[in-house]
Scaffold this active site. Structure first.
Site, PDB file in Angstrom:
ATOM      1  N   CYS A   1     -48.622  23.534  33.909  1.00  0.00           N
ATOM      2  CA  CYS A   1     -47.384  22.841  34.272  1.00  0.00           C
ATOM      3  C   CYS A   1     -46.828  22.287  32.971  1.00  0.00           C
ATOM      4  O   CYS A   1     -47.478  21.462  32.319  1.00  0.00           O
ATOM      5  CB  CYS A   1     -47.671  21.710  35.262  1.00  0.00           C
ATOM      6  SG  CYS A   1     -46.258  20.624  35.558  1.00  0.00           S
TER       7      CYS A   1
ATOM      8  N   CYS B   1     -41.000  26.438  32.550  1.00  0.00           N
ATOM      9  CA  CYS B   1     -41.596  25.799  33.727  1.00  0.00           C
ATOM     10  C   CYS B   1     -42.368  26.927  34.397  1.00  0.00           C
ATOM     11  O   CYS B   1     -41.853  28.049  34.510  1.00  0.00           O
ATOM     12  CB  CYS B   1     -40.515  25.265  34.661  1.00  0.00           C
ATOM     13  SG  CYS B   1     -41.140  24.891  36.319  1.00  0.00           S
TER      14      CYS B   1
END
Lengths: 243, 243
Positions: free
Chosen positions: A88, A201
């Site tokens: 992440c 992302c």
């Protein structure tokens, strides 16, 4: 715990979201040169989707993810992980704080991606598709400028579009509307002179087809997977090299 | 360790092979009713591809996987897993022995699949695509007969075909030849009266397109993913139900 001469144990701190964790592990397996199970890396994945939302936390609207991330890092350390990665990008804003609590080295996806872009002479400007957390924390702005690359960030409305696509992946509701809107953001980035688009992302590669991006899409998760293989290999002294 | 009222931690003992582990976790994520990261299950995956080959061990040609499996089960227990699953059918031949060493409950993929088939009145005969380990240990022969279903096993040559397809998945070399040969095995099973085909090795769904199987392909990994969601839900008392 691991001992000298044993296969290293790679830690993956994931769950943010779970689909991105599946995607990262899939990329790691695919990039590993292996002709049988036993050639693959030994991996422990701590997938905790209950980690508080990173973008909410950074905007001061939600609780800090640091305690949950630290519990994950501690579980990886306790099980004997030699190092870990976090699937992440936004969570990387909190990792220096996690590192103060848990003494286990991590490979930063931001550092790996920035280093890679810095090695590509034709890349002067990079579009950044990322969550509010990643952008507010200036993770890629700093990382890219440090290697001489100018970040191209979406405007406020386009950033909302990016967030909608990311949350649609997380909720399993991604459809053609979000996909199309994301492509339009890459078109705007191309018009601003971006040489490449960074899928900064881990949900972006699940929402944006590289064929449809207006500029070549670079996926930091793939770069990180290759670095993990290289790092694990250097710790065993074996000849393992990423494909 | 987990405490009352906390989210349960689901343990996954995988790596046998790693691609099948990716596939199982992907199915678990897809089957979870979730609209945001935080709705998903907390999972720990211990993926150890160095576990000795189960088929070699059962034929007496290789070392036992029990010590490696036990180390994995212990790591899951130490990290606080409430229960675990093993994403390798053949490994189930060794789990009773692992259970003697590590006191942590597991949900058996064989039991879950057999129970499901037993609940389908139209299924009298089931083709079994599995490794030599699974077949030699009679895991599905016993499980299916216990619920009134007759197993249809490949002949010696077809079983070699099945093993070739499974090892091709593990080595990343699966091609049209292996795929076609596997479809022909399902055609032979259909000719023997099989009502369905059981993909009783976690690599089979990666090698056989359900559309091309001569009889409906039932994937025990999907059934296990749904059972995991149900089990985790019953431990939190939440309303979570598999899709």
């Amino acid at each position: 715990m691991e001992h000298a001469g044993e296969t290293p144990l790679v830690g993956i701190l994931g769950g943010m979201g779970p689909a991105a964790t599946v995607d990262f592990y899939s990329k790691l397996v695919a990039a590993t040169p292996a002709t049988r199970d036993q050639d693959h890396l030994k991996v422990m994945i701590w997938s905790d989707p209950s980690v508080p939302d990173r973008s909410m936390a950074i905007s001061g609207e939600g609780e800090s993810p640091v305690p949950a991330l630290s519990r994950g890092a501690q579980a990886l350390k306790d099980a004997g992980a030699d190092f870990y990665v976090v699937t992440c990008n936004g969570a990387h804003a909190f990792l220096p704080e996690v590192r103060e609590r848990v003494d286990l080295e991590y490979l930063s996806i931001v550092d790996v991606a920035a280093e890679h872009l810095g090695s590509l002479p034709h890349v002067k400007k990079a579009g950044v598709l990322a969550t509010n957390a990643t952008i507010t924390a200036q993770l890629y702005q700093r990382g890219l400028r440090a290697v001489g690359v100018d970040p191209v960030l979406p405007g406020v409305e386009d950033q909302r579009t990016v967030m909608e696509a990311i949350y649609a992946v997380k909720s399993g509701t991604l459809g053609p509307t979000e996909r199309r809107a994301l492509i339009q953001v890459t078109e705007w980035m191309a018009a601003q002179g971006a040489d490449i688009v960074l899928g900064a992302c881990t949900e972006i590669p699940l929402a944006l087809d590289p064929q449809e991006s207006a500029r070549p899409l670079i996926d930091p998760a793939v770069l990180l997977a290759n670095r993990v293989i290289h790092e694990a290999s250097s710790r065993t002294g074996s000849e393992m090299e990423a494909f």
